[in-house]
Design an enzyme around this catalytic site. Structure first.
Site, PDB file in Angstrom:
ATOM      1  N   TYR A   1       0.206 -15.214  -1.214  1.00 52.35           N
ATOM      2  CA  TYR A   1      -0.601 -15.575  -2.380  1.00 52.35           C
ATOM      3  C   TYR A   1       0.017 -16.714  -3.179  1.00 52.35           C
ATOM      4  CZ  TYR A   1      -3.094 -11.200  -1.487  1.00 52.35           C
ATOM      5  OH  TYR A   1      -3.832 -10.191  -0.908  1.00 52.35           O
TER       6      TYR A   1
ATOM      7  N   LYS B   1       5.348  -6.358   9.570  1.00 51.28           N
ATOM      8  CA  LYS B   1       4.737  -6.740  10.848  1.00 51.28           C
ATOM      9  C   LYS B   1       5.830  -7.502  11.616  1.00 51.28           C
ATOM     10  CE  LYS B   1       1.121  -7.129  13.584  1.00 51.28           C
ATOM     11  NZ  LYS B   1       0.603  -5.968  14.322  1.00 51.28           N
TER      12      LYS B   1
ATOM     13  N   ASP C   1      -0.246  -2.264  10.803  1.00 52.85           N
ATOM     14  CA  ASP C   1      -1.472  -1.781  11.458  1.00 52.85           C
ATOM     15  C   ASP C   1      -1.401  -0.273  11.687  1.00 52.85           C
ATOM     16  OD1 ASP C   1       0.620  -2.676  13.028  1.00 52.85           O
ATOM     17  OD2 ASP C   1      -0.596  -3.092  14.783  1.00 52.85           O
TER      18      ASP C   1
ATOM     19  N   ASP D   1      -1.643  -5.151  -1.081  1.00 53.92           N
ATOM     20  CA  ASP D   1      -2.964  -5.317  -1.683  1.00 53.92           C
ATOM     21  C   ASP D   1      -3.981  -4.492  -0.895  1.00 53.92           C
ATOM     22  OD1 ASP D   1      -5.077  -6.238  -3.127  1.00 53.92           O
ATOM     23  OD2 ASP D   1      -4.948  -8.318  -2.491  1.00 53.92           O
TER      24      ASP D   1
ATOM     25  N   ASP E   1      -5.551  -0.326  -1.824  1.00 51.51           N
ATOM     26  CA  ASP E   1      -6.978  -0.009  -1.988  1.00 51.51           C
ATOM     27  C   ASP E   1      -7.413   1.067  -0.999  1.00 51.51           C
ATOM     28  OD1 ASP E   1      -7.377  -1.708  -4.073  1.00 51.51           O
ATOM     29  OD2 ASP E   1      -9.119  -2.694  -3.200  1.00 51.51           O
TER      30      ASP E   1
END
Ligand code: NAD
Length: 362
Positions: free
Chosen positions: A141, A191, A223, A247, A251
Site C-alpha cells: 500500500y 507467502k 492461502d 487487510d 475481513d
C-alpha cells in the site's frame, strides 16, 4: 488512575455510538475510582464542514496529548465526490500517520448467544477467539514505485511490496506480547514460497520468536490460512501478518462473528503514554453507516468493546476491561439485541437502550 482520552466522534452513527461507549466508560471509571479527562475533537466530514479540512492541527495536538484516542467513524455521501480534494478518509489515514500507529489489532470473538448470526455452521464458530495483528504502514500500500503508465493496448501498472527488518520485528514483538496475555499461540502468515518480502518476514519472525520461548509459534502460508480460518478457526489464537494479507484475512475473520456492529479494533504505535502503556487509537471496524444515521438504532457494542480494549492495552486495566466485556455478554445472553443482530423473538433495543443495558450489567 487519571485517564486522558481524546474522543473523535466523526460522522454518521459515529457520535451516537461513541456517546454510549463514553457512558459505559464513565460508569466503569466511577466504580473503580479512576479520573476521566475527556477531550472532544473534530475529524472527517464534520471537520471539513467546520474547519475546512478532515484533520485540523488542533485534533492532532489533542490526540498527541492524550493517553488514548476513541474514534467513531468518518465519511458519508455528503463528502464522497471522488473529484473532491478533501475527503473524510484523509483524516483517518492522517491521524494514524501522525500517531505512528503501525499495528492494527482486530479481535474476533464469537459470543455464544450469537453463533447463529454467522453464515458458518454453529459448531465451526462456537468458541472462536482470534486476534489478528496486521502491519499497517508498510507493504504494497505504501511501496514505491506505484502507478500506471502507457496507453491502450499497452497499459502497465506496478505496485511495490517492501518491508524492512525493523518494521517486521516491531510488529512481531507486539504480536508476541499480546499472545502472552492470551493462549500463548502465535501464527505468522506469509507467502514465503513465492515472495522475497515474505522470506525476510519469516526469517525475522523466527529471530523474534527466539525471544519468546513460552509462546508456541508456527508459520502458515496465506492461502492455507484463508482456508483454515473458515474450516477450523478455533485453532488460531494470535495471527500476525503484513498489510495486504492482514487487510483481507481480517475481513474474512470478521464474518465469523456475523455482524460488523459487534467488532472492535485498535491501532497501536511504539510510543508509550505517561502510564507506560502503548498509546493507541480504538474504533469499531464498521463505518459511519449513513443509511441508519440519526435513527437511534445503530449497534453501539463494537464501540463499547473498543473501550474495553483501550482499558486493557493503553491503561493495563484488565479487571475493568473484562467487566465491560462480560456485561456485553450478559446483555446478549439476556436476549437483548440491536436490529442488526436481531433474530426472531429477540428484544430489539435502540442505541441508547443498549448502552443503558450494558451499564446496568457492569
Ligand atoms: P458501514 O460499515 O458504514 O455500513 C455497512 C452496513 O452495515 C450498512 O448497512 C450499515 O447500516 C450497517 N452497519 C454498520 N455499522 C453498524 C452498526 N453499528 N449497527 C448497525 N448496523 C451497522 O460501511 P459502508 O456503508 O461501506 O460505508 C459508509 C461510510 O463509512 C463510507 O463513507 C465509508 O467510507 C465509511 N467508512 C469509514 C470507516 C472508518 O471510519 N473507519 C470504515 C469503513 C467505512
Amino acid at each position: 488512575m487519571n485517564l486522558k482520552i481524546t474522543v473523535l466522534a466523526g460522522d454518521g452513527i459515529g457520535p451516537e455510538v461513541t456517546r454510549e461507549a463514553i457512558n459505559v466508560l464513565k460508569a466503569v471509571a466511577k466504580r473503580h475510582h479512576h479520573k476521566l479527562e475527556l477531550d472532544y475533537a473534530l475529524i472527517g466530514g464534520i471537520a471539513i464542514d467546520r474547519a475546512g479540512k478532515p484533520l485540523p492541527a488542533e485534533t492532532v495536538a489533542a490526540c498527541k496529548a492524550a493517553d488514548a484516542v476513541l474514534l467513531g467513524a468518518v465519511g458519508g455521501p455528503k463528502w464522497s465526490d471522488p473529484r473532491s480534494k478533501v475527503r473524510p478518509e484523509q483524516g483517518l489515514l492522517g491521524i494514524r500517520k501522525a500517531l505512528g500507529l503501525f499495528a492494527n489489532l482486530r479481535p474476533v470473538k464469537v459470543f455464544d448467544a450469537l453463533v447463529d448470526a454467522s453464515t458458518l455452521k454453529p459448531e465451526v464458530v462456537r468458541g472462536v477467539d482470534v486476534l489478528i495483528v496486521r502491519e499497517l504502514t508498510g507493504g504494497a500500500y505504501f511501496g514505491k514505485p506505484q502507478g500506471q503508465s502507457g496507453r491502450p493496448p499497452a497499459r502497465e501498472a506496478v505496485d511495490t511490496t517492501q518491508y524492512t527488518e525493523k518494521e517486521i520485528a516491531r510488529l512481531m514483538r507486539i504480536a508476541f506480547e499480546l499472545a502472552r496475555g492470551r493462549r500463548r499461540k502465535l501464527t505468522s502468515v506469509d507467502k514465503a514460497n513465492v515472495l522475497a518480502t515474505s522470506r525476510l518476514w519469516r526469517a525475522v519472525a523466527h529471530e523474534v520468536a527466539a525471544e519468546y520461548p513460552d509462546v508456541q509459534y508456527e508459520d502458515v502460508l496465506v492461502d492455507a490460512c484463508a482456508m483454515h480460518l473458515i474450516r477450523a478457526p478455533k485453532n488460531y489464537d494470535v495471527i500476525a501478518t503484513e498489510n495486504l494479507f492482514g487487510d483481507i484475512l481480517s475481513d474474512e475473520a470478521a464474518m465469523l462473528a456475523g455482524s460488523m456492529g459487534m467488532l472492535p479494533s485498535a491501532s497501536l504505535g511504539e510510543k508509550l503514554n505517561r502510564h507506560g502503556y502503548r498509546r493507541g487509537l480504538y474504533e469499531p471496524i464498521h463505518g459511519s453507516a449513513p443509511d441508519i444515521a440519526g435513527q437511534g438504532i445503530a449497534n453501539p457494542l463494537a464501540t463499547i468493546l473498543s473501550v474495553a480494549m483501550m482499558l486493557r492495552w493503553s491503561f493495563g486495566l484488565e479487571e475493568e476491561a473484562a467487566r465491560i466485556e462480560s456485561a456485553v455478554e450478559r446483555a446478549l445472553n439476556d436476549g437483548l439485541r440491536c436490529k442488526d443482530i436481531a433474530s426472531p423473538g429477540a428484544t430489539v433495543l435502540g442505541t441508547k437502550e443498549m448502552g443503558a443495558a450494558v451499564i446496568e450489567r457492569l
